[in-house]
Design a protein around this motif. Structure first.
Motif, PDB file in Angstrom:
ATOM      1  N   SER A   1       0.811  -1.238   0.228  1.00 17.79           N
ATOM      2  CA  SER A   1      -0.052   0.005   0.031  1.00 17.79           C
ATOM      3  C   SER A   1       0.986   1.167   0.148  1.00 17.79           C
ATOM      4  CB  SER A   1      -0.761   0.156   1.217  1.00 17.79           C
ATOM      5  OG  SER A   1      -1.707  -1.205   1.401  1.00 17.79           O
ATOM      6  N   SER A   2       1.795   1.211   0.816  1.00 17.65           N
ATOM      7  CA  SER A   2       2.875   2.262   0.839  1.00 17.65           C
ATOM      8  C   SER A   2       3.412   2.455  -0.367  1.00 17.65           C
ATOM      9  CB  SER A   2       3.819   2.059   1.890  1.00 17.65           C
ATOM     10  OG  SER A   2       4.855   2.998   1.995  1.00 17.65           O
ATOM     11  N   TYR A   3       3.864   1.537  -0.948  1.00 22.17           N
ATOM     12  CA  TYR A   3       4.566   1.698  -2.501  1.00 22.17           C
ATOM     13  C   TYR A   3       3.498   2.369  -3.482  1.00 22.17           C
ATOM     14  CZ  TYR A   3       6.807   0.096  -6.790  1.00 22.17           C
ATOM     15  OH  TYR A   3       7.340   0.159  -7.895  1.00 22.17           O
ATOM     16  N   ALA A   4       2.338   1.829  -3.542  1.00 22.54           N
ATOM     17  CA  ALA A   4       1.237   1.937  -4.328  1.00 22.54           C
ATOM     18  C   ALA A   4       0.862   3.700  -3.998  1.00 22.54           C
ATOM     19  CB  ALA A   4       0.002   1.282  -4.194  1.00 22.54           C
ATOM     20  N   VAL A   5       0.761   4.115  -2.943  1.00 21.02           N
ATOM     21  CA  VAL A   5       0.195   5.451  -2.662  1.00 21.02           C
ATOM     22  C   VAL A   5       1.514   6.174  -3.182  1.00 21.02           C
ATOM     23  CG1 VAL A   5       0.111   7.200  -0.744  1.00 21.02           C
ATOM     24  CG2 VAL A   5      -1.004   5.012  -0.827  1.00 21.02           C
ATOM     25  N   LYS A   6       2.767   6.021  -2.940  1.00 22.59           N
ATOM     26  CA  LYS A   6       4.078   6.768  -3.232  1.00 22.59           C
ATOM     27  C   LYS A   6       3.731   7.037  -4.717  1.00 22.59           C
ATOM     28  CE  LYS A   6       8.630   6.402  -3.127  1.00 22.59           C
ATOM     29  NZ  LYS A   6       9.789   5.423  -2.893  1.00 22.59           N
ATOM     30  N   LYS A   7       3.720   5.774  -5.534  1.00 17.76           N
ATOM     31  CA  LYS A   7       3.726   5.990  -6.989  1.00 17.76           C
ATOM     32  C   LYS A   7       2.528   6.472  -7.377  1.00 17.76           C
ATOM     33  CE  LYS A   7       6.246   3.097  -9.534  1.00 17.76           C
ATOM     34  NZ  LYS A   7       7.491   3.590 -10.093  1.00 17.76           N
ATOM     35  N   LEU A   8       1.189   6.028  -7.045  1.00 18.29           N
ATOM     36  CA  LEU A   8       0.063   7.012  -7.558  1.00 18.29           C
ATOM     37  C   LEU A   8       0.218   8.511  -7.495  1.00 18.29           C
ATOM     38  CD1 LEU A   8      -2.675   4.635  -6.201  1.00 18.29           C
ATOM     39  CD2 LEU A   8      -2.042   4.934  -8.456  1.00 18.29           C
ATOM     40  N   LYS A   9       0.750   8.872  -6.190  1.00 17.96           N
ATOM     41  CA  LYS A   9       0.785  10.420  -6.139  1.00 17.96           C
ATOM     42  C   LYS A   9       1.849  11.029  -7.044  1.00 17.96           C
ATOM     43  CE  LYS A   9       0.911  12.051  -1.718  1.00 17.96           C
ATOM     44  NZ  LYS A   9       1.585  12.356  -0.742  1.00 17.96           N
ATOM     45  N   GLY A  10       2.541  10.328  -8.026  1.00 17.90           N
ATOM     46  CA  GLY A  10       3.426  11.036  -8.901  1.00 17.90           C
ATOM     47  C   GLY A  10       2.868  11.151 -10.171  1.00 17.90           C
ATOM     48  N   ILE A  11       1.493  10.903 -10.286  1.00  9.90           N
ATOM     49  CA  ILE A  11       0.555  11.209 -11.594  1.00  9.90           C
ATOM     50  C   ILE A  11      -0.068  12.553 -11.188  1.00  9.90           C
ATOM     51  CG2 ILE A  11      -1.369  10.328 -12.569  1.00  9.90           C
ATOM     52  CD1 ILE A  11      -0.665   7.353 -11.668  1.00  9.90           C
ATOM     53  N   LYS A  12      -0.078  13.009 -12.327  1.00  9.61           N
ATOM     54  CA  LYS A  12      -0.273  14.571 -12.459  1.00  9.61           C
ATOM     55  C   LYS A  12      -1.825  14.413 -12.137  1.00  9.61           C
ATOM     56  CE  LYS A  12      -0.227  18.452 -15.681  1.00  9.61           C
ATOM     57  NZ  LYS A  12      -0.362  18.767 -17.153  1.00  9.61           N
ATOM     58  N   GLY A  13      -2.104  15.423 -11.530  1.00  7.43           N
ATOM     59  CA  GLY A  13      -3.595  15.604 -11.198  1.00  7.43           C
ATOM     60  C   GLY A  13      -4.478  14.524 -10.287  1.00  7.43           C
ATOM     61  N   LEU A  14      -3.698  13.419  -9.965  1.00  2.00           N
ATOM     62  CA  LEU A  14      -4.272  12.640  -8.988  1.00  2.00           C
ATOM     63  C   LEU A  14      -4.142  12.756  -7.456  1.00  2.00           C
ATOM     64  CD1 LEU A  14      -3.875   8.649  -9.647  1.00  2.00           C
ATOM     65  CD2 LEU A  14      -3.498   9.556  -7.243  1.00  2.00           C
ATOM     66  N   HIS A  15      -5.229  12.699  -6.988  1.00  2.59           N
ATOM     67  CA  HIS A  15      -5.327  12.879  -5.382  1.00  2.59           C
ATOM     68  C   HIS A  15      -5.951  11.616  -4.744  1.00  2.59           C
ATOM     69  CE1 HIS A  15      -6.140  14.965  -1.821  1.00  2.59           C
ATOM     70  NE2 HIS A  15      -7.254  14.654  -1.404  1.00  2.59           N
ATOM     71  N   VAL A  16      -5.129  11.120  -3.826  1.00  4.76           N
ATOM     72  CA  VAL A  16      -5.474   9.969  -3.056  1.00  4.76           C
ATOM     73  C   VAL A  16      -6.365  10.351  -1.717  1.00  4.76           C
ATOM     74  CG1 VAL A  16      -4.460   8.157  -1.707  1.00  4.76           C
ATOM     75  CG2 VAL A  16      -3.193   8.708  -3.541  1.00  4.76           C
ATOM     76  N   TYR A  17      -7.228   9.878  -1.469  1.00  2.00           N
ATOM     77  CA  TYR A  17      -7.941  10.037  -0.307  1.00  2.00           C
ATOM     78  C   TYR A  17      -7.668   9.010   0.795  1.00  2.00           C
ATOM     79  CZ  TYR A  17     -10.846  13.164  -3.251  1.00  2.00           C
ATOM     80  OH  TYR A  17     -11.248  14.024  -3.931  1.00  2.00           O
ATOM     81  N   GLY A  18      -7.546   9.585   2.129  1.00  2.00           N
ATOM     82  CA  GLY A  18      -7.107   8.706   3.098  1.00  2.00           C
ATOM     83  C   GLY A  18      -5.684   7.929   2.951  1.00  2.00           C
ATOM     84  N   GLU A  19      -4.645   8.718   2.347  1.00  2.00           N
ATOM     85  CA  GLU A  19      -3.257   8.178   2.028  1.00  2.00           C
ATOM     86  C   GLU A  19      -2.608   7.614   3.168  1.00  2.00           C
ATOM     87  OE1 GLU A  19      -1.555  12.056   0.201  1.00  2.00           O
ATOM     88  OE2 GLU A  19       0.280  11.098   1.577  1.00  2.00           O
ATOM     89  N   GLY A  20      -2.727   7.675   4.325  1.00  3.05           N
ATOM     90  CA  GLY A  20      -2.132   7.297   5.458  1.00  3.05           C
ATOM     91  C   GLY A  20      -2.596   6.030   5.993  1.00  3.05           C
ATOM     92  N   ASN A  21      -3.743   5.627   5.429  1.00  4.20           N
ATOM     93  CA  ASN A  21      -4.266   4.336   5.971  1.00  4.20           C
ATOM     94  C   ASN A  21      -3.977   3.296   4.811  1.00  4.20           C
ATOM     95  OD1 ASN A  21      -5.957   6.009   7.523  1.00  4.20           O
ATOM     96  ND2 ASN A  21      -7.311   6.362   5.594  1.00  4.20           N
ATOM     97  N   LEU A  22      -2.667   2.365   5.449  1.00  3.76           N
ATOM     98  CA  LEU A  22      -2.038   1.573   4.648  1.00  3.76           C
ATOM     99  C   LEU A  22      -3.013   0.056   4.835  1.00  3.76           C
ATOM    100  CD1 LEU A  22       1.388   2.364   5.383  1.00  3.76           C
ATOM    101  CD2 LEU A  22       0.192   3.250   3.310  1.00  3.76           C
ATOM    102  N   SER A  23      -4.413  -0.164   4.378  1.00  6.37           N
ATOM    103  CA  SER A  23      -4.924  -1.405   4.667  1.00  6.37           C
ATOM    104  C   SER A  23      -5.092  -2.085   3.096  1.00  6.37           C
ATOM    105  CB  SER A  23      -6.260  -0.978   5.298  1.00  6.37           C
ATOM    106  OG  SER A  23      -6.133  -0.056   5.942  1.00  6.37           O
ATOM    107  N   GLY A  24      -4.426  -1.495   2.239  1.00  3.80           N
ATOM    108  CA  GLY A  24      -4.764  -2.144   0.896  1.00  3.80           C
ATOM    109  C   GLY A  24      -5.884  -1.686   0.208  1.00  3.80           C
ATOM    110  N   ILE A  25      -6.388  -0.469   0.620  1.00  2.00           N
ATOM    111  CA  ILE A  25      -7.542   0.117   0.040  1.00  2.00           C
ATOM    112  C   ILE A  25      -7.302   1.674  -0.290  1.00  2.00           C
ATOM    113  CG2 ILE A  25      -9.901   0.889   0.177  1.00  2.00           C
ATOM    114  CD1 ILE A  25     -10.472  -1.442   1.984  1.00  2.00           C
ATOM    115  N   ILE A  26      -7.106   1.885  -1.756  1.00  2.00           N
ATOM    116  CA  ILE A  26      -6.643   3.198  -1.923  1.00  2.00           C
ATOM    117  C   ILE A  26      -7.565   3.847  -2.961  1.00  2.00           C
ATOM    118  CG2 ILE A  26      -4.655   4.418  -3.053  1.00  2.00           C
ATOM    119  CD1 ILE A  26      -2.907   1.937  -2.374  1.00  2.00           C
TER     120      ILE A  26
END
Lengths: 128, 397
Positions: free
Chosen positions: B301-326
């Motif tokens: 989850s931590s890897y996914a959040v970090k990578k996803l946040k690199g995408i232009k215009g993408l916003h993660v909701y609840g990014e600190g919650n590393l339970s496999g749901i992003i």
């Protein structure tokens, strides 16, 4: 790119160049439509003079599919007889023009502008 | 490294692409061991449970009851506290009609939260229309923190029904703490564990809740099996709503004598094949270790959040919650378009309101795209997702 892809050039171009996505000052038909599943919304503004559609404007929020189908339909509508507009343009015509292959869920997005026009026609004919 | 245990990844391709399955919060894939067990059951043990005075029926009964014991051990509770249902939704409805309906009166308060799945909202709303109790929703911050729970508890709700892990934000509610607070005012605590059980150690005794419900199919098991835990002291006091065969000690022309819990709550022929097979899902989880699953999903989850946040215009909701749901959105793009386009590369995500329209409205969005991770996912799945999303964003800009 596979021409059934949502990224095919027709769709991207149509999405970026929605020439009737505008407000019009003179209209006598206003109709809102909504697809609750996706949150897609459309409001059509249509100016009909002597049964002929003179101008169409719309405001649409939602997915690419609903917006592209709205745009293409709106362009076909101008100049048609309002009361017979859906006899003259079928959903299949627009579907073939856009040329994308859609799953049943996404078909609902594509049909939203047609459903919205149907609502307006029913109202117009005193069915609503 | 666990992908090889799941035959669907070998068997399914789309336009030559391997399946990247990122929708495990909706249902998990099934390992070979579980699939084999289902076949084995029908080939070797199929007979209706309980009543048969013959070997096959007794073996089937033993397998069915073995699953009950395995689930009870898994949750650190007693077997008599485990009732099989059809799933989480069925479990919540069971509690609503078997327990809450008799407990609640007009003017009472039921406390829910804004992050509940519709399955933990709609049954309460339906019953509320009949009885006239009130429902309040504890607000949720954008990160998924409950706001002012203590203040809502001052209104003395009779029941608090809450999710353990949000199916949208992935945040984990501190059920032990919440149960302690609620029990101080005599409030019953019901927990929807659907998104927790496959990757968190669940010890009901330490959680302290009165009911806990979840689905087998979200933890590598068969569909159509749900588990309802209820405290013995509550289950022994309540009568069943559904009657039928096997749940009675005796039947007369007047009123039947019910068996004890859990049997009085399982009338008629149960889904005995799938229940029997479900023990192999627990075997599978145990073979990896729930702690290892938990660590693996946190790391991914931590890897996914970090990578996803690199995408232009993408916003993660609840990014600190590393339970496999992003869950995320991308400026100017609708989640259904994102999901349709990802599907073209055989990447399965979920898009829409995730049966959480109250939360969506509180977050100020109409829909989100959700990727949910399991042990069969790896970093290459995330890389493929990010590559495709980057391409989509570029097309539309």
């Amino acid at each position: 790119m596979d021409n059934s892809s949502l990224l095919q050039s027709f769709i991207i171009e149509a999405y970026k160049n929605q020439k009737n996505k505008k407000s019009i000052d003179v209209y006598n038909i206003k109709q809102e439509g909504e697809n609750a599943l996706c949150g897609d919304t459309i409001t059509f503004y249509i100016n009909v003079v002597d049964d002929v559609i003179k101008d169409v404007g719309y405001d649409a929020k939602g997915c690419v599919i609903s917006q592209v189908f709205t745009s293409v339909l709106s362009e076909y509508m101008v100049g048609k007889n309002w009361n017979k507009v859906l006899d003259e343009i079928s959903f299949d015509d627009i579907y073939n023009t856009v040329g994308v292959s859609l799953s049943p869920t996404r078909l609902k997005c594509a049909k939203l502008p047609f459903e919205t026009i149907k609502l307006a026609l029913n109202k117009n004919m005193g069915h609503d | 490294m666990y992908k090889k245990d799941f035959p669907i990844f070998t068997n399914t391709k789309l336009n030559g692409s391997d399946l990247v399955y990122l929708d495990s919060a909706a249902t998990t894939q099934k390992p070979q061991i579980v699939i084999n067990k289902l076949k084995e059951f029908y080939e070797n043990y199929n007979a209706n449970i309980y009543r048969g005075i013959y070997n096959l029926s007794e073996e089937a009964t033993a397998l069915y009851e073995n699953t009950r014991s395995r689930v009870a051990d898994f949750l650190n509770v007693s077997s008599s506290e485990i009732i099989f249902t059809k799933g989480t939704t069925d479990g919540i409805n069971f509690i609503v009609y078997t327990y809450a309906k008799n407990k609640l009166k007009k003017g009472d308060l039921v406390l829910l939260t804004e992050m509940e799945h519709h399955s933990n909202i709609v049954p309460w709303q339906i019953l509320s229309k009949n009885i006239g109790f009130n429902i309040e929703y504890v607000p949720v911050s954008k990160e998924g923190k409950l706001k002012d729970l203590d203040k809502f508890l001052e209104f003395k709700p009779k029941i608090l029904s809450i999710t353990h892990v949000s199916n949208v934000l992935g945040c984990v509610n501190d059920i032990s703490y919440i149960s302690r607070l609620a029990h101080k005012i005599g409030c019953t605590v019901i927990v929807d564990g659907a998104q927790a059980v496959s990757h968190m150690k669940i010890d009901i005794k330490s959680l302290g809740c009165d009911f806990y419900v979840f689905s087998a199919h979200k933890m590598f098991g068969p569909t159509g099996v749900g588990i309802l835990y209820g405290k013995n002291e509550i289950l022994s006091e309540i009568d069943p709503v559904f009657g039928g065969g096997e749940m009675i000690s005796s039947v007369t022309k007047e009123f039947p004598v019910f068996k004890s819990s859990p049997f009085k709550f399982e009338p008629g022929t149960q889904n005995f094949a799938d229940v029997s097979v479900f023990s192999s899902s627990i075997d599978y989880i145990d073979s990896i270790g729930i702690g290892n699953i938990s660590d693996y999903i946190k790391d991914l989850s931590s890897y996914a959040v970090k990578k996803l946040k690199g995408i232009k215009g993408l916003h993660v909701y609840g990014e600190g919650n590393l339970s496999g749901i992003i869950s995320f959105d991308i400026n100017g793009l609708h989640s259904h378009d994102i999901a349709t386009l990802l599907n073209e590369n055989n990447i399965a995500v979920r898009a829409g309101h995730h049966c959480a329209q109250i939360l969506m409205s509180s977050l100020g969005v109409s829909s989100l795209t959700r990727c949910s991770l399991q042990i069969y996912n790896d970093r290459s799945d995330i890389d493929k997702l990010v590559y495709s999303l980057d391409k989509i964003v570029n097309y539309f800009n």
